[in-house]
Design an enzyme around this catalytic site. Sequence first.
Site, PDB file in Angstrom:
ATOM      1  N   GLN A 141       1.961   5.874  -4.778  1.00 56.12           N
ATOM      2  CA  GLN A 141       1.628   7.195  -5.335  1.00 56.12           C
ATOM      3  C   GLN A 141       2.137   8.328  -4.440  1.00 56.12           C
ATOM      4  O   GLN A 141       2.422   9.425  -4.910  1.00 56.12           O
ATOM      5  CB  GLN A 141       0.114   7.344  -5.497  1.00 56.12           C
ATOM      6  CG  GLN A 141      -0.491   6.520  -6.610  1.00 56.12           C
ATOM      7  CD  GLN A 141      -1.007   5.190  -6.119  1.00 56.12           C
ATOM      8  OE1 GLN A 141      -0.471   4.611  -5.182  1.00 56.12           O
ATOM      9  NE2 GLN A 141      -2.041   4.675  -6.748  1.00 56.12           N
ATOM     10  N   ASP A 194     -12.375   8.965  -4.356  1.00 52.50           N
ATOM     11  CA  ASP A 194     -12.750   8.525  -5.707  1.00 52.50           C
ATOM     12  C   ASP A 194     -14.261   8.457  -5.878  1.00 52.50           C
ATOM     13  O   ASP A 194     -14.772   8.516  -7.000  1.00 52.50           O
ATOM     14  CB  ASP A 194     -12.099   7.182  -6.011  1.00 52.50           C
ATOM     15  CG  ASP A 194     -10.615   7.386  -6.236  1.00 52.50           C
ATOM     16  OD1 ASP A 194      -9.895   7.576  -5.246  1.00 52.50           O
ATOM     17  OD2 ASP A 194     -10.197   7.417  -7.404  1.00 52.50           O
ATOM     18  N   ARG A 253     -11.915   1.729 -15.386  1.00 56.79           N
ATOM     19  CA  ARG A 253     -11.691   1.627 -13.922  1.00 56.79           C
ATOM     20  C   ARG A 253     -13.042   1.814 -13.231  1.00 56.79           C
ATOM     21  O   ARG A 253     -13.805   2.708 -13.607  1.00 56.79           O
ATOM     22  CB  ARG A 253     -10.678   2.661 -13.414  1.00 56.79           C
ATOM     23  CG  ARG A 253      -9.233   2.312 -13.785  1.00 56.79           C
ATOM     24  CD  ARG A 253      -8.225   3.123 -13.017  1.00 56.79           C
ATOM     25  NE  ARG A 253      -7.951   2.586 -11.700  1.00 56.79           N
ATOM     26  CZ  ARG A 253      -7.204   3.222 -10.788  1.00 56.79           C
ATOM     27  NH1 ARG A 253      -6.690   4.409 -11.060  1.00 56.79           N
ATOM     28  NH2 ARG A 253      -6.972   2.667  -9.619  1.00 56.79           N
ATOM     29  N   ARG A 302      -3.968   8.649 -13.596  1.00 54.39           N
ATOM     30  CA  ARG A 302      -4.738   8.115 -12.466  1.00 54.39           C
ATOM     31  C   ARG A 302      -5.143   9.316 -11.620  1.00 54.39           C
ATOM     32  O   ARG A 302      -4.704  10.436 -11.835  1.00 54.39           O
ATOM     33  CB  ARG A 302      -3.979   7.040 -11.681  1.00 54.39           C
ATOM     34  CG  ARG A 302      -2.485   7.070 -11.596  1.00 54.39           C
ATOM     35  CD  ARG A 302      -1.896   8.166 -10.738  1.00 54.39           C
ATOM     36  NE  ARG A 302      -2.564   8.321  -9.461  1.00 54.39           N
ATOM     37  CZ  ARG A 302      -2.602   9.426  -8.764  1.00 54.39           C
ATOM     38  NH1 ARG A 302      -2.015  10.525  -9.231  1.00 54.39           N
ATOM     39  NH2 ARG A 302      -3.239   9.514  -7.629  1.00 54.39           N
ATOM     40  N   GLY A 303      -6.007   9.027 -10.617  1.00 50.71           N
ATOM     41  CA  GLY A 303      -6.592  10.131  -9.848  1.00 50.71           C
ATOM     42  C   GLY A 303      -7.962  10.423 -10.446  1.00 50.71           C
ATOM     43  O   GLY A 303      -8.096  10.523 -11.684  1.00 50.71           O
TER      44      GLY A 303
HETATM   45  O1  MRU Z   1      -5.494   4.410  -7.921  1.00 51.92           O
HETATM   46  P1  MRU Z   1      -5.355   5.896  -8.064  1.00 51.92           P
HETATM   47  O2  MRU Z   1      -3.948   6.376  -7.991  1.00 51.92           O
HETATM   48  O3  MRU Z   1      -6.102   6.412  -9.268  1.00 51.92           O
HETATM   49  O4  MRU Z   1      -6.112   6.444  -6.790  1.00 51.92           O
HETATM   50  C1  MRU Z   1      -6.229   7.831  -6.643  1.00 51.92           C
HETATM   51  C2  MRU Z   1      -6.725   8.203  -5.318  1.00 51.92           C
HETATM   52  O5  MRU Z   1      -7.105   7.377  -4.522  1.00 51.92           O
HETATM   53  C3  MRU Z   1      -6.842   9.651  -5.047  1.00 51.92           C
HETATM   54  O6  MRU Z   1      -6.654   9.861  -3.695  1.00 51.92           O
HETATM   55  C4  MRU Z   1      -8.225  10.085  -5.494  1.00 51.92           C
HETATM   56  O7  MRU Z   1      -8.378   9.967  -6.863  1.00 51.92           O
HETATM   57  C5  MRU Z   1      -8.642  11.417  -5.034  1.00 51.92           C
HETATM   58  S1  MRU Z   1      -7.566  12.761  -5.403  1.00 51.92           S
HETATM   59  C6  MRU Z   1      -7.868  13.312  -6.905  1.00 51.92           C
END
Ligand code: MRU
Length: 346
Positions: free
Chosen positions: A195, A236, A87, A44-45
Site C-alpha cells: 500500500q 484500524d 473485514r 481499503r483503509g
Molecule cells: O489492509 P488495509 O490496506 O485496509 O490497511 C489499512 C491500514 O492499515 C491503514 O493504515 C489504516 O486503515 C489507518 S489509515 C486510514
Amino acid sequence: MRTVFWENNELKMIDQRILPARFEVVSYRSHKDVAFAITDMVVRGAPAIGAAAAFGLALAGYESASSSTEGLLADLGAAAAVLKASRPTAVNLAWAVDRLMGVAEKIKEERNADQLRQLILAEAQKLADEDVEINKRMAEHGAALINDGDTIIHHCNTGALATVDWGTALGVIRTAHEQGKRIHVLVDETRPRLQGARLTAWELEQYGIPYEIISDNMSGYFLKAGKAQKVFFGADRVAANGDVANKIGSYMLALAAHDNNVPVYSVVPTSTVDLSLAHGGLIPIEERNTDEVLGIQFHGEPVAPKNAKARNPAFDVTPNRLLSGIVTENGVVYPPFDINLAKVVR
Ligand code: MRU
C-alpha cells in the site's frame, strides 16, 4: 474526486487493486458486491471501508422488495451482518453500519419503508461528508507536530484513498506541506500488499510532496542514523488503553523509533477508538490469503519455491508505551492514554 461516493443511484469507488498502473472507478448496485469489494480490497483503509459499508447498507435498502418498515428492517439487518463480516480488524466498518441501523431503528415508527430507504442513504452521505471534515480537523492538529525540514517515516496508505478524502496520517503530512513546511517522506513499501509503494507514493506524486520509497526493513537504519525525525501512521482500531492495531509492520517500526527517541504518532478519527476493548490483545487480527505473501515476483520469476507455505497476519498491535501521541479530530491525546483517550471520544 472522492475515493467512495454515491452517483446516479450507485456506489462508486476507486479500484485500489490496480493503482498506480491504472485509475478506474467501479460501480456497485448490491450490498453483497460491496461486501466482496471490501474483502477483496477494491476499497481499503479504515474510514473508507466504513463509508463503503454505509453506502452498501443504503443499497440493501433499495434491493429490499419489502413495502413494510418491519420487512425492510429485517432485510437491512441481514445486509448489515454481511457487510460487517467483510473485514474484521477496522472497527469503523461495524461503527458505520451500527450508526445507520441505529437511525433506522429510531425512526421506524414514524416513517414508511420508502422514507426509511431515503433516510438511510442520507445518513450514509452525511457520514461520508463528515469523514472529510473530521480528517481536515485531525490534519490541523497533527500538522502542528511537524517542523519545517522534517523527514517523516510513514507506513501503509493513510491518505485520501484510505478515507473518503484527505486522509489521516497522510492528511497530516499533506496539511503541513500546504502550510509551507518542507517535508520529506520515507514511504515504507508495506509488504505484502504494498500500500505504501503503490498508493502512498501515487498520492504523494499528486500533491507534489518529496518522497522516497524504502523497504520495510530499512526504517531501523534511517531512525538509528538520525535521518528521520517523526513516524506517522494511522490505525484500524485503538483499544481503550491506547494500544493501536495498524497495518502489519507498524509495531516493528514503532519499536525502532522508540529505541532511537523518535516520536511516533497514530492519527485516527474517534470512530476508530473502541472503548469496549480494554487492551490491544483483544483486537481481532485479520489473517489474509497467503497468496499475497507468495505471489510476489523478482525479475519476473516467483520469489518462493512452488510449494512454499507462508503466514499473512494483516495487522499488528503497537503497545501504547511506544506511542508519543494519538491525533484525533478533537485534539492530540498524550499519555496516560487509558485516562485521556476516553475524554476525546464523545
Ligand atoms: O489492509 P488495509 O490496506 O485496509 O490497511 C489499512 C491500514 O492499515 C491503514 O493504515 C489504516 O486503515 C489507518 S489509515 C486510514
